[in-house]
Design a protein around this motif. Structure first.
Motif, short mmCIF file in Angstrom:
data_model
loop_
_atom_site.label_atom_id
_atom_site.label_comp_id
_atom_site.label_asym_id
_atom_site.label_seq_id
_atom_site.Cartn_x
_atom_site.Cartn_y
_atom_site.Cartn_z
N GLY A 1 0.78 -1.23 0.00
CA GLY A 1 0.00 0.00 0.00
C GLY A 1 0.81 1.28 0.00
O GLY A 1 0.27 2.36 0.15
N LEU A 2 2.13 1.17 -0.20
CA LEU A 2 2.98 2.36 -0.17
C LEU A 2 2.67 3.31 -1.31
O LEU A 2 2.57 4.53 -1.11
CB LEU A 2 4.46 1.97 -0.19
N ALA A 3 2.49 2.79 -2.52
CA ALA A 3 2.19 3.65 -3.68
C ALA A 3 0.88 4.39 -3.46
O ALA A 3 0.76 5.57 -3.80
CB ALA A 3 2.14 2.81 -4.96
N GLN A 4 -0.09 3.72 -2.89
CA GLN A 4 -1.39 4.35 -2.61
C GLN A 4 -1.21 5.48 -1.58
O GLN A 4 -1.79 6.54 -1.70
CB GLN A 4 -2.36 3.30 -2.08
N LEU A 5 -0.37 5.23 -0.60
CA LEU A 5 -0.16 6.21 0.47
C LEU A 5 0.56 7.46 -0.02
O LEU A 5 0.19 8.58 0.33
CB LEU A 5 0.63 5.56 1.62
N ILE A 6 1.58 7.28 -0.88
CA ILE A 6 2.35 8.45 -1.32
C ILE A 6 1.78 9.08 -2.59
O ILE A 6 2.28 10.10 -3.05
CB ILE A 6 3.84 8.10 -1.53
N GLY A 7 0.73 8.46 -3.17
CA GLY A 7 0.05 9.07 -4.30
C GLY A 7 0.67 8.78 -5.64
O GLY A 7 0.66 9.62 -6.53
N VAL A 8 1.23 7.59 -5.82
CA VAL A 8 1.86 7.20 -7.07
C VAL A 8 1.08 6.06 -7.70
O VAL A 8 0.69 5.12 -7.01
CB VAL A 8 3.32 6.75 -6.82
N GLY A 9 0.84 6.15 -8.99
CA GLY A 9 0.20 5.05 -9.71
C GLY A 9 -1.31 5.17 -9.78
O GLY A 9 -1.91 6.10 -9.25
N PRO A 10 -1.94 4.17 -10.43
CA PRO A 10 -3.39 4.24 -10.64
C PRO A 10 -4.20 4.02 -9.36
O PRO A 10 -5.35 4.41 -9.29
CB PRO A 10 -3.64 3.11 -11.64
N ASP A 11 -3.61 3.40 -8.36
CA ASP A 11 -4.32 3.15 -7.11
C ASP A 11 -4.10 4.24 -6.06
O ASP A 11 -4.42 4.04 -4.89
CB ASP A 11 -3.89 1.80 -6.52
N ALA A 12 -3.55 5.36 -6.47
CA ALA A 12 -3.25 6.43 -5.52
C ALA A 12 -4.53 6.91 -4.85
O ALA A 12 -5.57 7.09 -5.49
CB ALA A 12 -2.57 7.59 -6.23
N ALA A 13 -4.45 7.12 -3.56
CA ALA A 13 -5.61 7.57 -2.79
C ALA A 13 -5.84 9.06 -3.01
O ALA A 13 -4.91 9.85 -2.99
CB ALA A 13 -5.39 7.30 -1.31
N VAL A 14 -7.09 9.42 -3.24
CA VAL A 14 -7.45 10.82 -3.44
C VAL A 14 -7.57 11.52 -2.08
O VAL A 14 -7.22 12.68 -1.94
CB VAL A 14 -8.76 10.93 -4.24
N GLU A 15 -8.07 10.79 -1.10
CA GLU A 15 -8.23 11.33 0.25
C GLU A 15 -7.36 10.52 1.21
O GLU A 15 -7.09 9.35 0.98
CB GLU A 15 -9.69 11.21 0.68
N ILE A 16 -6.96 11.16 2.30
CA ILE A 16 -6.11 10.48 3.28
C ILE A 16 -6.81 9.28 3.89
O ILE A 16 -6.21 8.26 4.13
CB ILE A 16 -5.68 11.47 4.38
N GLY A 17 -8.12 9.38 4.15
CA GLY A 17 -8.86 8.29 4.77
C GLY A 17 -9.05 7.08 3.87
O GLY A 17 -9.56 6.05 4.31
N LYS A 18 -8.64 7.18 2.61
CA LYS A 18 -8.81 6.06 1.68
C LYS A 18 -7.55 5.22 1.54
O LYS A 18 -7.48 4.34 0.70
CB LYS A 18 -9.23 6.58 0.29
N THR A 19 -6.54 5.49 2.32
CA THR A 19 -5.30 4.72 2.24
C THR A 19 -5.46 3.41 3.01
O THR A 19 -6.23 3.31 3.96
CB THR A 19 -4.11 5.50 2.82
N ARG A 20 -4.70 2.42 2.60
CA ARG A 20 -4.75 1.10 3.25
C ARG A 20 -4.12 1.19 4.63
O ARG A 20 -3.11 1.84 4.82
CB ARG A 20 -3.98 0.09 2.40
N ILE A 21 -4.73 0.50 5.57
CA ILE A 21 -4.16 0.43 6.91
C ILE A 21 -3.79 -1.02 7.18
O ILE A 21 -4.58 -1.93 6.93
CB ILE A 21 -5.13 0.98 7.97
N PRO A 22 -2.57 -1.27 7.63
CA PRO A 22 -2.19 -2.66 7.90
C PRO A 22 -3.00 -3.23 9.05
O PRO A 22 -3.19 -2.56 10.07
CB PRO A 22 -0.71 -2.57 8.28
N PRO A 23 -3.49 -4.44 8.93
CA PRO A 23 -4.28 -5.03 10.02
C PRO A 23 -3.39 -5.45 11.18
O PRO A 23 -2.21 -5.76 11.00
CB PRO A 23 -4.92 -6.25 9.37
#
Length: 141
Positions: free
Chosen positions: A63-85
């Motif tokens: 989920g690093l790419a999503q968190l830093i906003g890189v790639g097609p899965d980048a999160a638009v909002e902070i609350g949409k980032t993956r959280i490790p269980p």
């Protein structure tokens, strides 16, 4: 099953609300066994949701790419980032060993700040070079 930070936070909020409602309703109950059983079941439900979330397959980069906003899965909002269980909370308990250790570290810091260790090292160098003679006697004026 919470999949991102926003959903996970919402889940925790709802679970806390359920705990508060349960606590309010159990205040009037005189049966301690019932209170313990209901509380135990509530914690089991929470553990089941967490275990199910832990079984989900994470993305290859965790989920690093999503968190830093890189790639097609980048999160638009902070609350949409993956959280490790299963993130374990930090142990915030204060024990006497930790308080003593902080005192020792502060003591060492103060000695380092005033240069005691550098002075002792310099005296040791001078003694080994023969410049300073140290004796065990009474000394002289």
């Amino acid at each position: 099953m919470p999949v991102n930070e926003g959903d996970y936070q919402k889940f925790l909020d709802q679970f806390e609300k359920a705990r508060l409602i349960l606590a309010e309703r159990l205040e009037t109950t005189t049966n301690p066994a019932l209170m313990d059983e209901l509380t135990r079941r509530l914690f089991e439900m929470e553990a089941m949701v967490t275990a199910a979330d832990a079984k989900a397959t994470p993305p290859p980069d965790k989920g690093l790419a999503q968190l830093i906003g890189v790639g097609p899965d980048a999160a638009v909002e902070i609350g949409k980032t993956r959280i490790p269980p299963g993130v374990e909370p930090y142990d915030e308990t204060v024990t006497s060993e930790r308080v003593i250790a902080v005192g020792d570290l502060y003591y060492i810091y103060q000695h380092e700040k005033i240069g005691v260790f550098r002075v002792v090292q310099k005296l040791q160098e001078l003694f080994r070079a023969g410049t300073v003679r140290l004796s065990a006697g009474a000394g002289a004026f």
